[in-house]
Design a protein around this motif. Sequence first.
Motif, PDB file in Angstrom:
ATOM      1  N   ASP A   1       0.853  -1.199   0.000  1.00 51.86           N
ATOM      2  CA  ASP A   1       0.000   0.000   0.000  1.00 51.86           C
ATOM      3  C   ASP A   1       0.883   1.241   0.000  1.00 51.86           C
ATOM      4  N   THR A   2       0.664   2.123  -0.952  1.00 54.52           N
ATOM      5  CA  THR A   2       1.287   3.446  -0.952  1.00 54.52           C
ATOM      6  C   THR A   2       0.173   4.482  -0.881  1.00 54.52           C
ATOM      7  N   THR A   3       0.183   5.285   0.171  1.00 50.31           N
ATOM      8  CA  THR A   3      -0.843   6.302   0.389  1.00 50.31           C
ATOM      9  C   THR A   3      -0.147   7.650   0.559  1.00 50.31           C
ATOM     10  N   ILE A   4      -0.454   8.597  -0.324  1.00 46.63           N
ATOM     11  CA  ILE A   4       0.187   9.912  -0.294  1.00 46.63           C
ATOM     12  C   ILE A   4      -0.897  10.996  -0.229  1.00 46.63           C
ATOM     13  N   VAL A   5      -0.804  11.859   0.769  1.00 46.88           N
ATOM     14  CA  VAL A   5      -1.698  13.012   0.898  1.00 46.88           C
ATOM     15  C   VAL A   5      -0.853  14.272   0.717  1.00 46.88           C
ATOM     16  N   VAL A   6      -1.164  15.045  -0.308  1.00 47.15           N
ATOM     17  CA  VAL A   6      -0.435  16.287  -0.593  1.00 47.15           C
ATOM     18  C   VAL A   6      -1.363  17.461  -0.336  1.00 47.15           C
ATOM     19  N   GLU A   7      -0.947  18.350   0.544  1.00 49.43           N
ATOM     20  CA  GLU A   7      -1.744  19.528   0.872  1.00 49.43           C
ATOM     21  C   GLU A   7      -1.081  20.773   0.292  1.00 49.43           C
ATOM     22  N   HIS A   8      -1.772  21.420  -0.618  1.00 51.73           N
ATOM     23  CA  HIS A   8      -1.352  22.719  -1.134  1.00 51.73           C
ATOM     24  C   HIS A   8      -1.947  23.773  -0.208  1.00 51.73           C
ATOM     25  N   ALA A   9      -1.090  24.349   0.650  1.00 55.76           N
ATOM     26  CA  ALA A   9      -1.592  25.265   1.676  1.00 55.76           C
ATOM     27  C   ALA A   9      -1.538  26.722   1.248  1.00 55.76           C
ATOM     28  N   VAL A  10      -0.670  27.036   0.282  1.00 52.54           N
ATOM     29  CA  VAL A  10      -0.486  28.424  -0.141  1.00 52.54           C
ATOM     30  C   VAL A  10      -0.453  28.482  -1.662  1.00 52.54           C
ATOM     31  N   ALA A  11      -0.390  29.695  -2.185  1.00 56.02           N
ATOM     32  CA  ALA A  11      -0.491  29.900  -3.633  1.00 56.02           C
ATOM     33  C   ALA A  11       0.800  29.571  -4.369  1.00 56.02           C
ATOM     34  N   HIS A  12       0.640  29.357  -5.694  1.00 58.60           N
ATOM     35  CA  HIS A  12       1.759  29.234  -6.631  1.00 58.60           C
ATOM     36  C   HIS A  12       2.661  28.039  -6.337  1.00 58.60           C
ATOM     37  N   CYS A  13       2.072  26.909  -5.987  1.00 64.29           N
ATOM     38  CA  CYS A  13       2.836  25.685  -5.763  1.00 64.29           C
ATOM     39  C   CYS A  13       2.462  24.646  -6.823  1.00 64.29           C
ATOM     40  N   ALA A  14       3.375  23.706  -7.056  1.00 63.26           N
ATOM     41  CA  ALA A  14       3.153  22.687  -8.079  1.00 63.26           C
ATOM     42  C   ALA A  14       3.530  21.318  -7.537  1.00 63.26           C
ATOM     43  N   SER A  15       2.751  20.311  -7.911  1.00 68.76           N
ATOM     44  CA  SER A  15       3.076  18.932  -7.536  1.00 68.76           C
ATOM     45  C   SER A  15       2.812  18.008  -8.715  1.00 68.76           C
ATOM     46  N   ARG A  16       3.719  17.040  -8.867  1.00 67.02           N
ATOM     47  CA  ARG A  16       3.603  16.013  -9.897  1.00 67.02           C
ATOM     48  C   ARG A  16       3.790  14.661  -9.231  1.00 67.02           C
ATOM     49  N   GLU A  17       2.814  13.773  -9.407  1.00 73.14           N
ATOM     50  CA  GLU A  17       2.879  12.452  -8.781  1.00 73.14           C
ATOM     51  C   GLU A  17       2.669  11.380  -9.846  1.00 73.14           C
ATOM     52  N   LYS A  18       3.556  10.375  -9.808  1.00 74.05           N
ATOM     53  CA  LYS A  18       3.501   9.308 -10.805  1.00 74.05           C
ATOM     54  C   LYS A  18       3.855   7.996 -10.103  1.00 74.05           C
ATOM     55  N   PHE A  19       2.916   7.038 -10.096  1.00 72.02           N
ATOM     56  CA  PHE A  19       3.126   5.785  -9.393  1.00 72.02           C
ATOM     57  C   PHE A  19       2.824   4.600 -10.310  1.00 72.02           C
ATOM     58  N   ARG A  20       3.642   3.556 -10.158  1.00 71.81           N
ATOM     59  CA  ARG A  20       3.504   2.358 -10.977  1.00 71.81           C
ATOM     60  C   ARG A  20       3.548   1.123 -10.074  1.00 71.81           C
ATOM     61  N   ALA A  21       2.765   0.112 -10.405  1.00 67.03           N
ATOM     62  CA  ALA A  21       2.797  -1.157  -9.684  1.00 67.03           C
ATOM     63  C   ALA A  21       2.795  -2.306 -10.686  1.00 67.03           C
ATOM     64  N   VAL A  22       3.608  -3.322 -10.399  1.00 67.32           N
ATOM     65  CA  VAL A  22       3.607  -4.567 -11.172  1.00 67.32           C
ATOM     66  C   VAL A  22       3.225  -5.673 -10.197  1.00 67.32           C
ATOM     67  N   ILE A  23       2.125  -6.379 -10.494  1.00 66.26           N
ATOM     68  CA  ILE A  23       1.588  -7.361  -9.554  1.00 66.26           C
ATOM     69  C   ILE A  23       1.509  -8.728 -10.227  1.00 66.26           C
ATOM     70  N   ASP A  24       2.158  -9.709  -9.602  1.00 63.96           N
ATOM     71  CA  ASP A  24       2.170 -11.075 -10.121  1.00 63.96           C
ATOM     72  C   ASP A  24       1.504 -12.003  -9.097  1.00 63.96           C
ATOM     73  N   ASP A  25       1.234 -13.226  -9.511  1.00 64.28           N
ATOM     74  CA  ASP A  25       0.671 -14.253  -8.641  1.00 64.28           C
ATOM     75  C   ASP A  25      -0.637 -13.757  -7.986  1.00 64.28           C
ATOM     76  N   CYS A  26      -0.713 -13.836  -6.639  1.00 64.32           N
ATOM     77  CA  CYS A  26      -1.921 -13.393  -5.921  1.00 64.32           C
ATOM     78  C   CYS A  26      -1.680 -12.090  -5.175  1.00 64.32           C
ATOM     79  N   GLY A  27      -0.712 -11.308  -5.629  1.00 67.33           N
ATOM     80  CA  GLY A  27      -0.374 -10.065  -4.955  1.00 67.33           C
ATOM     81  C   GLY A  27      -1.485  -9.030  -5.039  1.00 67.33           C
ATOM     82  N   HIS A  28      -1.430  -8.073  -4.106  1.00 64.69           N
ATOM     83  CA  HIS A  28      -2.448  -7.021  -4.043  1.00 64.69           C
ATOM     84  C   HIS A  28      -1.754  -5.678  -3.877  1.00 64.69           C
ATOM     85  N   SER A  29      -2.048  -4.760  -4.769  1.00 69.54           N
ATOM     86  CA  SER A  29      -1.477  -3.414  -4.732  1.00 69.54           C
ATOM     87  C   SER A  29      -2.549  -2.400  -4.377  1.00 69.54           C
ATOM     88  N   VAL A  30      -2.157  -1.430  -3.538  1.00 71.09           N
ATOM     89  CA  VAL A  30      -3.036  -0.313  -3.194  1.00 71.09           C
ATOM     90  C   VAL A  30      -2.270   0.978  -3.425  1.00 71.09           C
TER      91      VAL A  30
END
Length: 438
Positions: free
Chosen positions: A300-329
């Motif tokens: 499980d990857t859980t990310i909370v990004v709070e933009h609290a003030v003006a003129h800010c930028a965020s870029r988020e990119k996540f990848r998962a590879v799941i084999d067998d009986c695995g579980h991705s969150v």
Amino acid sequence: MNQVVKAAAGRTMDNVFAAAHGRLPGSGPVAHIRARAFEAYKRAGLPHRRIEAWKYTDLRALIGEVQPLAPQPNAAALVHARTSVKRAAVEQAVKLVLVDGIFAPELSDVGRLENGVDVRSLREVLENSADSAMAGLILSTTTDAMISLNAAMATDGLVITIAEGKAVKRPIQIVHVATGSWASNFTRSYLHLGRGAEAVVLESFVSNEGASGYQTNDATIALISEEARFSYIRLAADAADAVNISSGIIAVGARARLDLFGMICGGSVSRYQGFITLAGEGSKLSANGVNLIRHKQHVDTTIVVEHAVAHCASREKFRAVIDDCGHSVFQGRIVVRPAAQKTDATLTMRALLLSDEAGADNKPELEILADEVTCGHGSTSGALDDTFVSYLRARGLSEKEAQALLIRAFLGEAIEEIGTEDLRDFVTAQAEHWLQAR
């Protein structure tokens, strides 16, 4: 009525906390902080599916109980840990080693620290009465039960301060080594980058051969001052039946930049939760992650990004590879406060399913309370394209080789965001090892 949470061998968490009391550094105000944190944990208990943030990672069902505190590492444990550290070490990095939750200066490169870089153990800070204000900051809690438990039980960690204007030349690598079995390690670290400072920190989680069934609960508090630049890379390669619950609480100052990358490729149950606040105008975030999952792993990857003030930028990119009986969150939440006009934020999540039994839950969220913003998110899950696999096989590759080539390209979209070439190559090699083991 308070929840009574069961622990190993029929113990309650009260017994686990009481048994650990003599090993927990700090007295007076620090002890009161720990007691309050433990009471907060007791009221909530282990997170479960009825808590929205833990909907897909029900710890009551997945792990059931919290193991007792790991014993103080003895001489034999330190000898064995040295081998694990060598295996995990990044060339040229300055290593700071924690063994079973305790700082091990004899395995660390303390003598190689650059001027302007100050490192103390958490134990040293908590036991120094003159640092009571710092102790309160470091042991701060949130409404999250696992962060409260960490504040109550942390045995050690690192307090790292980078001086104003200091550009640290060599990466700092924090290596967590678990040597025992069926015990818990609780660590907490604090990082402060002064104004205009630059640093790269790599955090690695590994285990000795034979270590099994252990649980890690780690937390990192980071303050990135104005115009500083911080690159934070986290690699978790725990034992196959281990549990790793880690949290990051990070504040980014004006015109500062945070580059965050995480990869999980071990453990039975793993969760990294990051709470990132863009607190100064003009701050920027680049957050990327890769989860490599097989067998019955739950990651499980859980990310909370709070933009609290003006003129800010965020870029988020996540990848998962799941084999067998695995579980991705993957859970990603972007919060734009009313004062955060001119916010620019994007979030993408992609999961690659390599078997019919593999599962993925992606949950992107936007909470926008400002008017002038540019925000977007996307999420996809799917299998490898049979057309591409057939194309590569027609050119002489085996099915496994064709799949590996396509998986490398899929992962590369996130790994290429790592700004340091040596570290990018190191992470790529770890991913390659996972691919070869399929």
